[in-house]
Write a protein that holds these residues in place. Structure first.
Motif, PDB file in Angstrom:
ATOM      1  N   TYR A  32       0.841  -1.203   0.000  1.00  0.00           N
ATOM      2  CA  TYR A  32       0.000   0.000   0.000  1.00  0.00           C
ATOM      3  C   TYR A  32       0.876   1.253   0.000  1.00  0.00           C
ATOM      4  O   TYR A  32       0.680   2.175  -0.786  1.00  0.00           O
ATOM      5  CB  TYR A  32      -0.935   0.000   1.222  1.00  0.00           C
ATOM      6  CG  TYR A  32      -1.458   1.377   1.530  1.00  0.00           C
ATOM      7  CD1 TYR A  32      -2.518   1.917   0.800  1.00  0.00           C
ATOM      8  CD2 TYR A  32      -0.863   2.155   2.506  1.00  0.00           C
ATOM      9  CE1 TYR A  32      -2.973   3.200   1.052  1.00  0.00           C
ATOM     10  CE2 TYR A  32      -1.306   3.427   2.761  1.00  0.00           C
ATOM     11  CZ  TYR A  32      -2.360   3.953   2.039  1.00  0.00           C
ATOM     12  OH  TYR A  32      -2.798   5.219   2.284  1.00  0.00           O
ATOM     13  N   TYR A  33       1.843   1.269   0.899  1.00  0.00           N
ATOM     14  CA  TYR A  33       2.668   2.462   1.055  1.00  0.00           C
ATOM     15  C   TYR A  33       3.503   2.736  -0.200  1.00  0.00           C
ATOM     16  O   TYR A  33       3.655   3.888  -0.619  1.00  0.00           O
ATOM     17  CB  TYR A  33       3.562   2.326   2.293  1.00  0.00           C
ATOM     18  CG  TYR A  33       4.232   3.605   2.697  1.00  0.00           C
ATOM     19  CD1 TYR A  33       3.487   4.756   2.959  1.00  0.00           C
ATOM     20  CD2 TYR A  33       5.611   3.669   2.821  1.00  0.00           C
ATOM     21  CE1 TYR A  33       4.098   5.940   3.332  1.00  0.00           C
ATOM     22  CE2 TYR A  33       6.235   4.850   3.189  1.00  0.00           C
ATOM     23  CZ  TYR A  33       5.479   5.975   3.454  1.00  0.00           C
ATOM     24  OH  TYR A  33       6.092   7.147   3.817  1.00  0.00           O
ATOM     25  N   GLY A  34       4.007   1.684  -0.825  1.00  0.00           N
ATOM     26  CA  GLY A  34       4.739   1.843  -2.079  1.00  0.00           C
ATOM     27  C   GLY A  34       3.856   2.437  -3.172  1.00  0.00           C
ATOM     28  O   GLY A  34       4.247   3.374  -3.870  1.00  0.00           O
ATOM     29  N   PHE A  35       2.645   1.882  -3.297  1.00  0.00           N
ATOM     30  CA  PHE A  35       1.701   2.444  -4.268  1.00  0.00           C
ATOM     31  C   PHE A  35       1.330   3.878  -3.903  1.00  0.00           C
ATOM     32  O   PHE A  35       1.228   4.739  -4.778  1.00  0.00           O
ATOM     33  CB  PHE A  35       0.424   1.597  -4.347  1.00  0.00           C
ATOM     34  CG  PHE A  35       0.543   0.352  -5.183  1.00  0.00           C
ATOM     35  CD1 PHE A  35       1.127   0.364  -6.438  1.00  0.00           C
ATOM     36  CD2 PHE A  35       0.031  -0.851  -4.717  1.00  0.00           C
ATOM     37  CE1 PHE A  35       1.220  -0.778  -7.212  1.00  0.00           C
ATOM     38  CE2 PHE A  35       0.112  -2.004  -5.471  1.00  0.00           C
ATOM     39  CZ  PHE A  35       0.713  -1.967  -6.727  1.00  0.00           C
ATOM     40  N   TYR A  36       1.109   4.136  -2.616  1.00  0.00           N
ATOM     41  CA  TYR A  36       0.741   5.478  -2.165  1.00  0.00           C
ATOM     42  C   TYR A  36       1.810   6.494  -2.575  1.00  0.00           C
ATOM     43  O   TYR A  36       1.503   7.543  -3.145  1.00  0.00           O
ATOM     44  CB  TYR A  36       0.539   5.480  -0.648  1.00  0.00           C
ATOM     45  CG  TYR A  36       0.269   6.843  -0.061  1.00  0.00           C
ATOM     46  CD1 TYR A  36      -0.977   7.453  -0.197  1.00  0.00           C
ATOM     47  CD2 TYR A  36       1.258   7.528   0.640  1.00  0.00           C
ATOM     48  CE1 TYR A  36      -1.222   8.710   0.339  1.00  0.00           C
ATOM     49  CE2 TYR A  36       1.017   8.773   1.178  1.00  0.00           C
ATOM     50  CZ  TYR A  36      -0.224   9.363   1.030  1.00  0.00           C
ATOM     51  OH  TYR A  36      -0.466  10.604   1.566  1.00  0.00           O
ATOM     52  N   LEU A  37       3.069   6.163  -2.295  1.00  0.00           N
ATOM     53  CA  LEU A  37       4.156   7.092  -2.655  1.00  0.00           C
ATOM     54  C   LEU A  37       4.252   7.263  -4.171  1.00  0.00           C
ATOM     55  O   LEU A  37       4.493   8.374  -4.655  1.00  0.00           O
ATOM     56  CB  LEU A  37       5.485   6.588  -2.093  1.00  0.00           C
ATOM     57  CG  LEU A  37       5.625   6.642  -0.581  1.00  0.00           C
ATOM     58  CD1 LEU A  37       6.955   6.032  -0.152  1.00  0.00           C
ATOM     59  CD2 LEU A  37       5.467   8.049  -0.039  1.00  0.00           C
ATOM     60  N   LEU A  38       4.062   6.174  -4.901  1.00  0.00           N
ATOM     61  CA  LEU A  38       4.093   6.241  -6.364  1.00  0.00           C
ATOM     62  C   LEU A  38       2.973   7.140  -6.898  1.00  0.00           C
ATOM     63  O   LEU A  38       3.203   8.006  -7.743  1.00  0.00           O
ATOM     64  CB  LEU A  38       3.967   4.837  -6.949  1.00  0.00           C
ATOM     65  CG  LEU A  38       3.984   4.726  -8.470  1.00  0.00           C
ATOM     66  CD1 LEU A  38       5.367   5.093  -9.014  1.00  0.00           C
ATOM     67  CD2 LEU A  38       3.605   3.316  -8.896  1.00  0.00           C
ATOM     68  N   PHE A  39       1.759   6.944  -6.382  1.00  0.00           N
ATOM     69  CA  PHE A  39       0.616   7.718  -6.859  1.00  0.00           C
ATOM     70  C   PHE A  39       0.588   9.137  -6.293  1.00  0.00           C
ATOM     71  O   PHE A  39      -0.106   9.994  -6.821  1.00  0.00           O
ATOM     72  CB  PHE A  39      -0.699   7.000  -6.522  1.00  0.00           C
ATOM     73  CG  PHE A  39      -0.852   5.674  -7.210  1.00  0.00           C
ATOM     74  CD1 PHE A  39      -0.478   5.501  -8.534  1.00  0.00           C
ATOM     75  CD2 PHE A  39      -1.365   4.588  -6.523  1.00  0.00           C
ATOM     76  CE1 PHE A  39      -0.611   4.274  -9.169  1.00  0.00           C
ATOM     77  CE2 PHE A  39      -1.510   3.354  -7.153  1.00  0.00           C
ATOM     78  CZ  PHE A  39      -1.127   3.200  -8.472  1.00  0.00           C
ATOM     79  N   LEU A  40       1.343   9.376  -5.221  1.00  0.00           N
ATOM     80  CA  LEU A  40       1.403  10.715  -4.638  1.00  0.00           C
ATOM     81  C   LEU A  40       2.097  11.702  -5.586  1.00  0.00           C
ATOM     82  O   LEU A  40       1.875  12.901  -5.507  1.00  0.00           O
ATOM     83  CB  LEU A  40       2.141  10.658  -3.293  1.00  0.00           C
ATOM     84  CG  LEU A  40       2.038  11.843  -2.363  1.00  0.00           C
ATOM     85  CD1 LEU A  40       0.572  12.153  -2.032  1.00  0.00           C
ATOM     86  CD2 LEU A  40       2.803  11.569  -1.077  1.00  0.00           C
ATOM     87  N   ILE A  41       2.890  11.186  -6.504  1.00  0.00           N
ATOM     88  CA  ILE A  41       3.589  12.051  -7.476  1.00  0.00           C
ATOM     89  C   ILE A  41       2.584  12.752  -8.395  1.00  0.00           C
ATOM     90  O   ILE A  41       2.604  13.977  -8.497  1.00  0.00           O
ATOM     91  CB  ILE A  41       4.652  11.247  -8.266  1.00  0.00           C
ATOM     92  CG1 ILE A  41       5.735  10.749  -7.316  1.00  0.00           C
ATOM     93  CG2 ILE A  41       5.251  12.093  -9.387  1.00  0.00           C
ATOM     94  CD1 ILE A  41       6.653   9.694  -7.901  1.00  0.00           C
ATOM     95  N   PRO A  42       1.658  11.982  -9.046  1.00  0.00           N
ATOM     96  CA  PRO A  42       0.735  12.679  -9.948  1.00  0.00           C
ATOM     97  C   PRO A  42      -0.613  13.053  -9.327  1.00  0.00           C
ATOM     98  O   PRO A  42      -1.378  13.798  -9.940  1.00  0.00           O
ATOM     99  CB  PRO A  42       0.510  11.660 -11.071  1.00  0.00           C
ATOM    100  CG  PRO A  42       0.593  10.340 -10.377  1.00  0.00           C
ATOM    101  CD  PRO A  42       1.633  10.536  -9.304  1.00  0.00           C
ATOM    102  N   LEU A  43      -0.924  12.525  -8.133  1.00  0.00           N
ATOM    103  CA  LEU A  43      -2.260  12.721  -7.563  1.00  0.00           C
ATOM    104  C   LEU A  43      -2.200  13.439  -6.224  1.00  0.00           C
ATOM    105  O   LEU A  43      -1.189  13.369  -5.518  1.00  0.00           O
ATOM    106  CB  LEU A  43      -2.930  11.349  -7.336  1.00  0.00           C
ATOM    107  CG  LEU A  43      -3.185  10.473  -8.556  1.00  0.00           C
ATOM    108  CD1 LEU A  43      -3.699   9.106  -8.122  1.00  0.00           C
ATOM    109  CD2 LEU A  43      -4.188  11.139  -9.481  1.00  0.00           C
ATOM    110  N   PRO A  44      -3.309  14.067  -5.811  1.00  0.00           N
ATOM    111  CA  PRO A  44      -3.392  14.593  -4.446  1.00  0.00           C
ATOM    112  C   PRO A  44      -3.391  13.429  -3.446  1.00  0.00           C
ATOM    113  O   PRO A  44      -3.689  12.288  -3.805  1.00  0.00           O
ATOM    114  CB  PRO A  44      -4.735  15.331  -4.407  1.00  0.00           C
ATOM    115  CG  PRO A  44      -5.319  15.253  -5.763  1.00  0.00           C
ATOM    116  CD  PRO A  44      -4.483  14.358  -6.602  1.00  0.00           C
TER     117      PRO A  44
END
Length: 141
Positions: A32-44
């Protein structure tokens, strides 16, 4: 069922399930955290949280079906499994909002802190969904 020298029959499987659930929880949290950090780049942060949560929940379903509850994954269980995470989702989403939006703390670690309160609830509900033989009394025994 008890014998003179043994514990209740249900205590060993529940302990094994709790330990396996916890280990999978660590894997799931890292995913989850890996995906969260990855998606935090283009998303709020809330968008990153929701998308990462959905992807990690799918992985959690299959890991818990196979290793925690040793049950065959079915469409019925797959469709019910999100209910096991509904409380988790609400608690972590509210926690992330409070930590970031109200307390103005950083968004990088907010989901990790917020998710800790939801772990016991998620185990109880997931056991109910995944282990069809677990009754309400045995579920918390």
């Amino acid at each position: 069922m008890r014998t003179a020298t043994s514990r209740p029959v249900t205590s060993r499987p529940v302990r094994r399930q709790i330990l396996t659930f916890a280990a999978i929880g660590v894997i799931n949290t890292a995913t989850y955290y890996g995906f969260y950090l990855l998606f935090l780049i283009p998303l709020p942060y809330l968008g990153a949280h929701v998308l990462a949560f959905l992807l990690s929940m799918t992985g959690s379903f299959f890991l818990n079906a196979r290793f925690t509850y040793r049950t065959r994954p079915t469409w019925r269980k797959f469709l019910l499994f999100p209910l096991t995470n509904a409380a988790n989702f609400l608690i972590t989403t509210a926690g992330v909002y409070v930590i970031v939006g109200v307390l103005h703390q950083g968004s990088r670690f907010a989901p990790l802190v917020a998710s800790m309160a939801a772990i016991p609830v998620t185990f109880v509900v997931s056991r109910w969904v995944m282990d069809s033989e677990a009754g309400a009394v045995r579920m918390i025994a």
